[in-house]
Design a protein around this motif. Structure first.
Motif, PDB file in Angstrom:
ATOM      1  N   PHE A 243       0.869  -1.179   0.000  1.00  0.00           N
ATOM      2  CA  PHE A 243       0.000   0.000   0.000  1.00  0.00           C
ATOM      3  C   PHE A 243       0.904   1.227   0.000  1.00  0.00           C
ATOM      4  O   PHE A 243       1.878   1.288   0.768  1.00  0.00           O
ATOM      5  N   PRO A 244       0.649   2.217  -0.850  1.00  0.00           N
ATOM      6  CA  PRO A 244       1.539   3.389  -0.933  1.00  0.00           C
ATOM      7  C   PRO A 244       1.725   4.067   0.424  1.00  0.00           C
ATOM      8  O   PRO A 244       0.750   4.443   1.073  1.00  0.00           O
ATOM      9  N   GLU A 245       2.975   4.211   0.857  1.00  0.00           N
ATOM     10  CA  GLU A 245       3.261   4.747   2.184  1.00  0.00           C
ATOM     11  C   GLU A 245       2.774   6.184   2.328  1.00  0.00           C
ATOM     12  O   GLU A 245       2.215   6.564   3.365  1.00  0.00           O
ATOM     13  N   THR A 246       2.978   6.992   1.287  1.00  0.00           N
ATOM     14  CA  THR A 246       2.551   8.386   1.350  1.00  0.00           C
ATOM     15  C   THR A 246       1.034   8.482   1.528  1.00  0.00           C
ATOM     16  O   THR A 246       0.536   9.317   2.290  1.00  0.00           O
ATOM     17  N   LEU A 247       0.310   7.634   0.831  1.00  0.00           N
ATOM     18  CA  LEU A 247      -1.146   7.621   0.938  1.00  0.00           C
ATOM     19  C   LEU A 247      -1.577   7.201   2.343  1.00  0.00           C
ATOM     20  O   LEU A 247      -2.500   7.783   2.922  1.00  0.00           O
ATOM     21  N   ALA A 248      -0.895   6.203   2.902  1.00  0.00           N
ATOM     22  CA  ALA A 248      -1.217   5.754   4.255  1.00  0.00           C
ATOM     23  C   ALA A 248      -0.978   6.861   5.273  1.00  0.00           C
ATOM     24  O   ALA A 248      -1.797   7.077   6.186  1.00  0.00           O
ATOM     25  N   VAL A 249       0.120   7.594   5.124  1.00  0.00           N
ATOM     26  CA  VAL A 249       0.434   8.685   6.050  1.00  0.00           C
ATOM     27  C   VAL A 249      -0.614   9.786   5.951  1.00  0.00           C
ATOM     28  O   VAL A 249      -1.055  10.344   6.964  1.00  0.00           O
ATOM     29  N   HIS A 250      -1.035  10.091   4.730  1.00  0.00           N
ATOM     30  CA  HIS A 250      -2.045  11.140   4.558  1.00  0.00           C
ATOM     31  C   HIS A 250      -3.375  10.732   5.194  1.00  0.00           C
ATOM     32  O   HIS A 250      -4.035  11.535   5.833  1.00  0.00           O
ATOM     33  N   LEU A 251      -3.763   9.478   5.023  1.00  0.00           N
ATOM     34  CA  LEU A 251      -4.996   9.002   5.655  1.00  0.00           C
ATOM     35  C   LEU A 251      -4.915   9.132   7.180  1.00  0.00           C
ATOM     36  O   LEU A 251      -5.877   9.563   7.831  1.00  0.00           O
ATOM     37  N   LYS A 252      -3.770   8.761   7.731  1.00  0.00           N
ATOM     38  CA  LYS A 252      -3.613   8.837   9.189  1.00  0.00           C
ATOM     39  C   LYS A 252      -3.607  10.286   9.661  1.00  0.00           C
ATOM     40  O   LYS A 252      -4.102  10.602  10.750  1.00  0.00           O
ATOM     41  N   HIS A 253      -3.055  11.184   8.839  1.00  0.00           N
ATOM     42  CA  HIS A 253      -3.087  12.605   9.201  1.00  0.00           C
ATOM     43  C   HIS A 253      -4.531  13.115   9.258  1.00  0.00           C
ATOM     44  O   HIS A 253      -4.872  13.916  10.135  1.00  0.00           O
ATOM     45  N   LEU A 254      -5.354  12.664   8.334  1.00  0.00           N
ATOM     46  CA  LEU A 254      -6.766  13.067   8.360  1.00  0.00           C
ATOM     47  C   LEU A 254      -7.414  12.666   9.686  1.00  0.00           C
ATOM     48  O   LEU A 254      -8.229  13.408  10.245  1.00  0.00           O
ATOM     49  N   ILE A 255      -7.040  11.496  10.180  1.00  0.00           N
ATOM     50  CA  ILE A 255      -7.618  11.007  11.437  1.00  0.00           C
ATOM     51  C   ILE A 255      -7.131  11.838  12.623  1.00  0.00           C
ATOM     52  O   ILE A 255      -7.935  12.311  13.431  1.00  0.00           O
TER      53      ILE A 255
END
Length: 325
Positions: A243-255
Motif C-alpha cells: 500500500f503506498p506509504e505516502t497515501l497511508a500517512v495522509h490518511l492517518k493525518h486526516l484522522i
C-alpha cells in the motif's frame, strides 16, 4: 396507553414509565444525606433522575444498562428538567418495546449502510477502494458500525449515531469536493469514513453508553490508526503489492487532525487541504446536530430562545413560535 417519551415531558408532570438506566451514582448532599442520581433515557433523549433519602440498597437495586420502571415527577432546575424519583425498580425485558429505544430504526440503518458502501465503492483510486473493501467485507466490523454511537454525551450519542454522522459527512464532502477542484475527492471520502472509526473500540454501547479501558487510555484517534494499519496489511495481501506509504500517512493525518485544534484533542493541526476540509465539515455536522438536539429538548416551549447553556456561553435562537417557515 401511549408511551411518554423523555422529549415530551413538561414541568410538574407525573411520570410512570420504563427507561434505560446509566451513570448511576450514590452521592451526598450538603446535609450529609445520601441520594441516588441516575441518567434515564429512551430514543428521544435522556434526563437525570434524583431519588432523595436513598441508601446502598437503592444503589445496588439497579445496574447501568438495566431497563427500569420509574415513578416520578418532573421538576425544572437550572433551566432544565429533571425527574424527582419516588421509586425506581428493574423491569423485565419482556415488558420493553425495543423500538422505544432505537433512535435510528433498523430500516434506516440498512439504508445508511447502502449509502456508505456505494460511496466507498465509487472511489476511483484503486488502493483506497481496495482498503475500503477490506472494511466492507468484514461482517463483524460492519455489524459493530451499525450499532455504534458517535459519542456518549455530545453529538449523535445513540446507537447508529456514528453511521448517521458518517453518511451526513459523505453527502457534505461530495458537495465540497465538487466545489473545490483542488481537493482530492477520494481522500475526502475515505477520510470521512475513517476519521471516527476508533469509536468502535473507544465506546461501549451494549446496552448503555460508556468508555472501554482502551478508549479511556488511548482515545478514538489512536485506536483508529491501529484499525487502519490492520486493514492495510489485509489489503496488501489481497492486492499482492504494498500500500503506498505516502497515501497511508495522509490518511492517518486526516484522522489525527480532524478535531482541528490541540485543545480539542487533535495531536496534529490540519496540514493539508483535505485535512482542513474534513475538520470543518466534521465540526459543522457535530455543532448543528447539537444545536438541533438542544432546541428540540428545550423547556422554553413558549419562547423563541432556549435556556442559557453555560457550556456554550449562549442561548440558541429557535425562531419565532408564531411564524412557521
Amino acid at each position: 396507553m401511549p408511551r411518554c417519551f423523555i422529549r415530551t415531558l413538561t414541568d410538574g408532570q407525573d411520570v410512570d414509565e420504563i427507561f434505560l438506566a446509566s451513570e448511576k451514582q450514590l452521592r451526598t448532599n450538603r446535609g450529609g444525606n445520601l441520594y441516588l442520581q441516575v441518567r434515564l433515557s429512551d430514543k428521544s433523549g435522556s434526563m437525570v433522575g434524583m431519588l432523595w433519602n436513598a441508601n446502598q440498597s437503592h444503589y445496588d437495586g439497579i445496574d447501568n444498562g438495566d431497563f427500569v420502571r420509574v415513578r416520578a415527577k418532573t421538576q425544572l432546575y437550572n433551566g432544565g428538567l429533571q425527574l424527582i424519583l419516588k421509586s425506581v425498580t428493574t423491569e423485565d425485558k419482556s415488558h420493553v418495546d425495543p423500538s422505544d429505544f432505537q433512535t435510528v430504526s433498523l430500516g434506516e440503518l440498512d439504508q445508511l449502510m447502502q449509502k456508505v458502501s456505494a460511496a466507498l465503492r465509487q472511489m476511483s483510486n484503486f488502493h483506497l477502494r481496495s482498503l475500503a473493501e477490506c472494511f466492507l467485507t468484514d461482517s463483524a466490523f460492519m455489524d459493530q458500525l451499525q450499532k455504534a454511537p458517535a459519542g456518549v454525551k455530545n453529538h449523535h450519542a445513540y446507537r447508529g449515531g456514528l453511521l448517521q454522522h458518517i453518511v451526513s459527512l459523505l453527502q457534505v464532502s461530495e458537495f465540497v469536493a465538487g466545489h473545490y477542484p483542488n481537493l482530492d475527492a477520494d481522500l475526502m471520502t475515505m477520510g470521512v469514513f475513517l476519521h471516527d472509526l476508533g469509536k468502535l473500540r473507544e465506546l461501549t454501547y451494549e446496552p448503555d453508553l460508556g468508555y472501554t479501558d482502551a478508549g479511556q487510555l488511548l482515545g478514538h484517534m489512536i485506536l483508529a490508526i491501529s484499525m487502519v494499519d490492520e486493514k492495510i496489511r489485509v489489503a496488501e495481501t489481497l492486492m499482492g503489492e504494498p500500500f503506498p506509504e505516502t497515501l497511508a500517512v495522509h490518511l492517518k493525518h486526516l484522522i489525527v487532525s480532524h478535531h482541528g485544534q490541540y485543545e480539542f484533542g487533535s495531536p496534529k493541526l490540519p496540514m493539508s487541504r483535505e485535512a482542513m476540509a474534513l475538520h470543518l465539515i466534521d465540526n459543522l455536522d457535530a455543532k448543528l446536530h447539537s444545536f438541533d438536539q438542544l432546541i428540540s429538548e428545550d423547556v422554553n416551549s413558549e419562547s423563541s430562545w432556549t435556556v442559557y447553556h453555560s457550556n456554550l456561553g449562549r442561548k440558541i435562537y429557535k425562531g419565532s413560535p408564531t411564524n412557521s417557515p
